[in-house]
Motif scaffolding. Structure first.
Motif, PDB file in Angstrom:
ATOM      1  N   LEU A 387      -2.162  -8.146  -9.355  1.00  0.00           N
ATOM      2  CA  LEU A 387      -3.348  -8.919  -8.966  1.00  0.00           C
ATOM      3  C   LEU A 387      -4.595  -8.384  -9.667  1.00  0.00           C
ATOM      4  O   LEU A 387      -5.420  -9.160 -10.167  1.00  0.00           O
ATOM      5  CB  LEU A 387      -3.540  -8.844  -7.442  1.00  0.00           C
ATOM      6  N   ALA A 388      -4.716  -7.054  -9.715  1.00  0.00           N
ATOM      7  CA  ALA A 388      -5.868  -6.450 -10.390  1.00  0.00           C
ATOM      8  C   ALA A 388      -5.849  -6.758 -11.885  1.00  0.00           C
ATOM      9  O   ALA A 388      -6.898  -6.990 -12.498  1.00  0.00           O
ATOM     10  CB  ALA A 388      -5.886  -4.948 -10.150  1.00  0.00           C
ATOM     11  N   ASP A 389      -4.651  -6.761 -12.450  1.00  0.00           N
ATOM     12  CA  ASP A 389      -4.529  -6.995 -13.886  1.00  0.00           C
ATOM     13  C   ASP A 389      -4.933  -8.423 -14.246  1.00  0.00           C
ATOM     14  O   ASP A 389      -5.424  -8.683 -15.353  1.00  0.00           O
ATOM     15  CB  ASP A 389      -3.081  -6.727 -14.317  1.00  0.00           C
ATOM     16  N   ASN A 390      -4.742  -9.352 -13.309  1.00  0.00           N
ATOM     17  CA  ASN A 390      -5.045 -10.761 -13.587  1.00  0.00           C
ATOM     18  C   ASN A 390      -6.358 -11.223 -12.967  1.00  0.00           C
ATOM     19  O   ASN A 390      -6.711 -12.400 -13.085  1.00  0.00           O
ATOM     20  CB  ASN A 390      -3.900 -11.646 -13.057  1.00  0.00           C
ATOM     21  N   ASP A 399     -12.863  -4.712 -17.989  1.00  0.00           N
ATOM     22  CA  ASP A 399     -11.743  -4.550 -18.931  1.00  0.00           C
ATOM     23  C   ASP A 399     -10.609  -3.763 -18.299  1.00  0.00           C
ATOM     24  O   ASP A 399     -10.177  -2.716 -18.783  1.00  0.00           O
ATOM     25  CB  ASP A 399     -12.237  -3.861 -20.211  1.00  0.00           C
ATOM     26  N   PHE A 400     -10.102  -4.277 -17.168  1.00  0.00           N
ATOM     27  CA  PHE A 400      -9.103  -3.547 -16.379  1.00  0.00           C
ATOM     28  C   PHE A 400      -7.848  -3.231 -17.191  1.00  0.00           C
ATOM     29  O   PHE A 400      -7.208  -2.199 -16.990  1.00  0.00           O
ATOM     30  CB  PHE A 400      -8.739  -4.367 -15.131  1.00  0.00           C
ATOM     31  N   PRO A 420       2.065  -6.949   4.757  1.00  0.00           N
ATOM     32  CA  PRO A 420       2.032  -6.796   3.290  1.00  0.00           C
ATOM     33  C   PRO A 420       0.747  -7.298   2.645  1.00  0.00           C
ATOM     34  O   PRO A 420       0.187  -6.628   1.787  1.00  0.00           O
ATOM     35  CB  PRO A 420       3.254  -7.594   2.828  1.00  0.00           C
ATOM     36  N   THR A 421       0.273  -8.487   3.075  1.00  0.00           N
ATOM     37  CA  THR A 421      -0.920  -9.034   2.425  1.00  0.00           C
ATOM     38  C   THR A 421      -2.147  -8.153   2.681  1.00  0.00           C
ATOM     39  O   THR A 421      -3.011  -8.001   1.809  1.00  0.00           O
ATOM     40  CB  THR A 421      -1.194 -10.453   2.941  1.00  0.00           C
ATOM     41  N   PHE A 428      -5.777  -3.307  -3.650  1.00  0.00           N
ATOM     42  CA  PHE A 428      -6.578  -4.026  -4.638  1.00  0.00           C
ATOM     43  C   PHE A 428      -8.046  -3.589  -4.571  1.00  0.00           C
ATOM     44  O   PHE A 428      -8.699  -3.352  -5.600  1.00  0.00           O
ATOM     45  CB  PHE A 428      -6.461  -5.540  -4.423  1.00  0.00           C
ATOM     46  N   ASN A 429      -8.597  -3.484  -3.354  1.00  0.00           N
ATOM     47  CA  ASN A 429      -9.984  -3.042  -3.203  1.00  0.00           C
ATOM     48  C   ASN A 429     -10.198  -1.654  -3.794  1.00  0.00           C
ATOM     49  O   ASN A 429     -11.226  -1.389  -4.433  1.00  0.00           O
ATOM     50  CB  ASN A 429     -10.372  -3.021  -1.719  1.00  0.00           C
ATOM     51  N   LEU A 430      -9.235  -0.746  -3.577  1.00  0.00           N
ATOM     52  CA  LEU A 430      -9.374   0.617  -4.092  1.00  0.00           C
ATOM     53  C   LEU A 430      -9.256   0.645  -5.613  1.00  0.00           C
ATOM     54  O   LEU A 430      -9.969   1.403  -6.282  1.00  0.00           O
ATOM     55  CB  LEU A 430      -8.320   1.528  -3.455  1.00  0.00           C
ATOM     56  N   LEU A 431      -8.361  -0.165  -6.169  1.00  0.00           N
ATOM     57  CA  LEU A 431      -8.253  -0.252  -7.634  1.00  0.00           C
ATOM     58  C   LEU A 431      -9.542  -0.826  -8.225  1.00  0.00           C
ATOM     59  O   LEU A 431     -10.042  -0.338  -9.260  1.00  0.00           O
ATOM     60  CB  LEU A 431      -7.061  -1.124  -8.022  1.00  0.00           C
TER      61      LEU A 431
END
Length: 540
Positions: A387-390, A399-400, A420-421, A428-431
């Motif tokens: 998710l972070a990558d996209n 520029d992840f 899970p969600t 995702f928030n931490l990334l």
């Protein structure tokens, strides 16, 4: 020992007695006899057993009463010393020899200090043996050694580090101090106490100066307790509670420092404070969200209606324009020339953003009703990474895809239950937070390594699973670290963040999943967010 009589001695000294014609020698003889008797009395009064021996054979030729008591015999002449003192070296005796032996006398085990020494009399024919009973001394030494061992065992077995301070240097320490500071006792002794601390304490004051002030106060007789930050094993700082007391030994003044690692207690206290803060702010957030939602909906609906009533193809608009004699196309051109449709679009975008904030506030204020299921933590993390990558914002602004991400997930992790969600949202928030930490610094400012690294690691903890997300970013100071989970707190410029991402993440972990979440960071040393989730067994 049977003493020879004066008459016997006279008879042996033929030509020197009173009947001798050599009368001039009698006064000298008398003086010598008195001197011999004095020496004899001195030897008999000695508490040490004294033997006169034949140096070649080790046979006893003479002894005092103490020697008779030691041997438990009245007569010892003609008996070998080895029969009296087992373990004595075999004759002939040459050179001074000293040893410690044991002998059982009247059912008691005696410890003896023995000295054998040849005597320069008659060509070295004789030797002396002096035996001293050191049983009391040996027993006292052993009792002292046992007492010292007992106290040392207690000293080393307490749960706190104990350090003896001489001046400002370490004079002694226990085993816990060795483990706490990661150094052997030999390397700790002699070090300045402030060497085990960072240059500055959390309040900004220099550690050496503060340490000396505390030590001087203790030496003056004021026992006291204070909070301190030490440098532990592997150079990692830890919070400590230090109790400092004076210790006077003879003419020297020492200090005793009892150091307790309270890092975990401090972290738990912060978590409790943060949790209470979340509960109180959560109620306020829920009320604010409902109060804001109503006028926000009205504003968004009004903006939408204005856009519809400016449309040139709606029958109602055409009818109203005909009645009023207005040219819709001319009005539309005028409004576009003045940027009114654009302004209406801005109103709707702002309403949508405000609606997102309100939704986050509502999510923050209430527990999730979603059911928790057994989760594959590796799959959840990989999905969050995808998710972070996209994510458009991360790709466009940060520029992840250029960030180097390492992921370590062992196969034997404990089983956990989660939504899970929600867990994906937290990761995702931490990334996103880690990638945004580099937004305000140049590549040249990233210490020795200009590349951006984010490490995601999972491991088994004492009662569940530990997930850590670390970066090599600029880190944060203590005041900032304390506030990262506060709702609406953000370091981003206005319009760039809501300040709810980490707050919602904290709420999801602590309230919805019964776990813990905290942050570890130092300026210039990166940041690590740690999540601990209870295992199925731990939560049962």
């Amino acid at each position: 020992m049977q003493k020879p009589s004066r008459d016997d001695i006279r008879k042996q000294l033929i030509g020197f007695g009173e009947d001798s014609v050599r009368k001039s020698y009698y006064p000298e003889l008398r003086r010598n006899l008195q001197q011999v008797e004095r020496f004899r009395a001195l030897l008999e009064s000695s508490g040490d057993a004294i033997f006169t021996l034949d140096a070649a054979t080790g046979i006893v030729m003479d002894c005092n009463h103490s020697a008779q008591r030691l041997a438990e015999r009245d007569t010892l002449e003609g008996i070998a010393l080895g029969d009296i003192l087992p373990g004595i070296p075999a004759p002939p005796f040459s050179g001074t020899q000293r040893m410690e032996l044991t002998k059982e006398v009247a059912g008691w085990k005696m410890h003896l200090d023995v000295m054998l020494e040849p005597q320069p009399i008659d060509g070295g024919r004789y030797a002396s043996c002096i035996v001293r009973d050191v049983t009391r001394r040996v027993r006292a030494e052993r009792e002292l050694a046992d007492t010292l061992a007992t106290y040392r065992s207690l000293y080393d077995s307490v749960m706190d580090a104990i350090i003896v301070i001489d001046g400002a240097r370490i004079a002694d320490c226990n085993n816990i101090a060795e483990r706490l500071f990661g150094l052997h006792r030999g390397k700790l002794i002699g070090r300045s106490i402030h060497e085990m601390s960072p240059p500055l304490q959390p309040d900004g004051r220099p550690s050496p100066q503060m340490a000396l002030q505390h030590i001087e106060a203790a030496i003056r007789g004021r026992s006291h307790r204070f909070d301190w930050v030490h440098i532990g094993a592997e150079g990692v700082p830890f919070r400590a509670e230090v109790s400092l007391s004076p210790l006077k030994h003879e003419t020297h003044d020492y200090c005793i420092a009892v150091i307790r690692d309270v890092t975990e207690q401090h972290r738990m206290r912060e978590l409790m404070i943060q949790t209470e803060k979340m509960h109180s702010v959560g109620g306020v957030a829920a009320g604010m969200a409902h109060e804001i939602n109503n006028p926000l909906s009205a504003i968004a609906q009004a903006a939408q209606n204005i856009e519809r009533r400016l449309a040139t193809d709606l029958a109602g608009n055409i009818k109203a324009a005909s009645v009023t004699g207005m040219d819709l196309e001319a009005l539309r051109n005028y409004l576009e020339a003045r940027g009114v449709p654009m302004l209406l679009g801005h109103i709707r975008d702002a309403c949508a953003r405000a609606a997102t904030i309100v939704r986050n506030m509502l999510d923050f204020s209430r527990r999730s009703d979603s059911s928790r299921t057994t989760c594959d933590i590796e799959a959840i993390i990989r999905k969050a990474l995808a998710l972070a990558d996209n994510d458009y914002d991360l790709r466009k602004h940060h520029d992840f895809r250029s960030i180097h991400i390492s992921f370590d997930c062992p196969d034997d992790l404990p089983t956990i239950t989660c939504v899970p969600t929600e867990l994906e949202q937290v990761i995702f928030n931490l990334l996103k937070n880690a990638s945004e930490a580099f937004a305000d610094i140049d590549a040249t400012d990233r210490r020795e390594d200009p590349a951006i690294h984010i490490a995601v690691t999972t491991e088994e903890s004492y009662d569940g699973l530990r997930l850590a997300i670390s970066d090599n970013g600029p880190g944060m100071h203590e005041a900032l670290r304390r506030r990262v989970f506060e709702p609406f707190f953000t370091t981003k410029p206005p319009g760039k963040g809501t300040g709810l991402g980490l707050s919602v993440s904290y709420f999801i972990i602590t309230q919805n999943h019964g776990g813990e979440m905290w942050v570890e960071s130092q300026p210039g040393a990166g940041t690590t967010f740690v999540i601990r989730l209870p295992s199925v067994c731990a939560g049962a």
